[in-house]
Design a protein around this motif. Structure first.
Motif, short mmCIF file in Angstrom:
data_model
loop_
_atom_site.label_atom_id
_atom_site.label_comp_id
_atom_site.label_asym_id
_atom_site.label_seq_id
_atom_site.Cartn_x
_atom_site.Cartn_y
_atom_site.Cartn_z
N MET A 15 0.83 -1.20 0.00
CA MET A 15 0.00 0.00 0.00
C MET A 15 0.87 1.26 0.00
O MET A 15 0.53 2.26 -0.62
CB MET A 15 -0.90 -0.03 1.23
N LEU A 18 1.89 2.42 -3.42
CA LEU A 18 0.76 3.05 -4.13
C LEU A 18 0.53 4.48 -3.62
O LEU A 18 0.26 5.39 -4.39
CB LEU A 18 -0.51 2.21 -3.95
N ILE A 19 0.64 4.64 -2.29
CA ILE A 19 0.39 5.96 -1.72
C ILE A 19 1.52 6.93 -2.10
O ILE A 19 1.28 8.08 -2.46
CB ILE A 19 0.19 5.86 -0.19
N SER A 22 1.51 8.63 -5.45
CA SER A 22 0.34 9.47 -5.73
C SER A 22 0.65 10.75 -6.50
O SER A 22 -0.03 11.06 -7.49
CB SER A 22 -0.38 9.83 -4.42
N THR A 156 -7.08 3.16 -3.62
CA THR A 156 -5.78 3.61 -4.12
C THR A 156 -5.95 4.45 -5.39
O THR A 156 -4.96 4.89 -5.98
CB THR A 156 -4.87 2.41 -4.46
N GLN A 233 -8.59 5.70 5.90
CA GLN A 233 -7.44 4.88 5.51
C GLN A 233 -7.06 3.93 6.64
O GLN A 233 -6.71 2.78 6.40
CB GLN A 233 -6.23 5.77 5.16
N ASN A 237 -7.23 0.26 5.57
CA ASN A 237 -5.92 -0.38 5.36
C ASN A 237 -5.50 -1.20 6.58
O ASN A 237 -4.97 -2.30 6.44
CB ASN A 237 -4.84 0.66 5.05
#
Lengths: 259, 259
Positions: A15, A18-19, A22, A156, A233, A237
């Motif tokens: 994750m 992906l963050i 951004s 995401t 989140q 998450n």
């Protein structure tokens, strides 16, 4: 060992990558979406010369981009923006309403029902989706579709969803030109600092502090959506409880819980 | 022993009496406020023939009546209603905005600043207050003032504040006639049942369940303001933590905290 390495040990679904990607992804889609024009009519309803209001339809991670647009326009916009997290639209939605339906999968039940109700009332629809039923509905009525990259967890997809909503506001003339790439460049530099930060730096210390506690998150306008996003989140998450309240409102009641 | 007697033992400030007298007090003020007319101009701005939007300014117990108005109009209103819990008003507030400033004391800093900013932008002000600086401001600019009964905790002034906001919406033509007394009569009957209920009935059982736990409150439209009100009443009356989230939005993120 760096903060990033520690996270990688625990973050099986990657994750963090992906963050942290951004800002770059946001710029990529912001440029791509800048080429889309709004059609002169949708479902037989002409694009209004002046907008009465904006209603952004969405749930969870899709609704948050509506909150960001609303906060962005608090200082800048001549048009009321409302975020509808529900399967019904308010009675004032109709002719003159810019109806932005945001659903990553395109199959969010609440968003689909609200979009159909809004269309029936004569609102002008724009869709933000990777496809699904919302994509089909938009194609069927001739609405502009800001196509999201498919095949990943919907939460995401914030960068392309945010790029789409900002570009829609620009294309509709709700706001003037937005210098988003400059903001994204600042975010990219911040990301580089987080990636390279040592284990005793702020991000790791905050993570350690949160371990086994329930975070109560407070933020204020124009940053309120960031607080709500952090809460959701953590919920999604970490599969963990977290609660959110806006300031200065919390000063008038929630603060009493601390007495 | 009845539920009411048990509460009286613990409720030193007699909050229960104030809450249970709400329906009767609401009707009293709803009738009284029905006689107030809106002046043809405020601060030199003429009353619009058509409203662009409504902005209700307030914090805590004063803002909640704005939420109730918004929920009431979800099915009925042709005008967007926004509740502003902040010291700044959104940029779209201006000519054509019905600006309802609600502050029990009249001295809530956020509400005062937002009211002044709205006036500057050409919005049409109506005040709901027991006096204070907001009362003076309203008198100075020739705005209608819905005068609240003074001298009590502001959070107990919900009945007259709600009566005022509903009457303002009626007087401005935002909504048609409201049959509030009928609703209040139903509430009054419910109150009688609560007053006379035995110790093992639902109200006492719920109170016992909540003892030493942190309530998480969920509600949905058009009842969302009731959930938020319950949360803030627990914060303010019991000086205790309680958190609130709206459905169906919570189904998209907060639900994951229970996994």
């Amino acid at each position: 060992m760096k903060f990033e390495d520690l996270v990688r040990e625990h973050d099986k679904s990657r994750m963090l990558d992906l963050i942290l990607s951004s800002p770059l992804e946001f710029v990529e889609y912001f440029e791509k979406y800048g080429e889309i024009e709004l059609p002169p009519s949708v479902a037989g309803v002409k694009i209004p010369s002046e907008w009465r209001n904006v209603a952004v339809l969405g749930m969870g991670g899709s609704a948050i981009v509506g909150d960001v647009l609303r906060s962005y326009l608090l200082d800048r916009g001549g048009t009321p923006v409302e975020v509808v997290r529900d399967l019904r639209v308010p009675a004032h939605v109709g002719r003159g309403t810019l109806l932005i339906a945001v659903s990553y999968s395109g199959n969010t039940m609440e968003t689909l029902r609200a979009a159909i109700e809004g269309l029936r009332r004569g609102a002008y629809l724009v869709a933000v989706t990777s496809g699904g039923l919302l994509g089909q509905l938009a194609a069927g009525v001739g609405a502009a579709t800001y196509k999201l990259p498919p095949g990943r967890p919907s939460r995401t997809a914030l960068p392309p969803m945010l790029a789409a909503v900002l570009r829609i506001a620009e294309a509709a003339g709700i706001t003037g030109p937005i210098d988003a790439p400059q903001a994204a460049e600042r975010a990219r530099k911040l990301v580089e600092r987080i990636r390279g930060s040592p284990l005793d730096s702020a991000p790791a210390r905050v993570a350690a502090e949160l371990n086994n506690r329930v975070p109560l998150i407070y933020s204020y306008q124009p940053y309120s959506p960031l607080g709500l996003r952090l809460k959701t989140q953590i919920n999604e998450n970490a599969k963990y409880h977290a609660f959110y309240m806006e300031l200065p409102e919390a000063d008038h009641n929630e603060v009493m819980g601390w007495e």
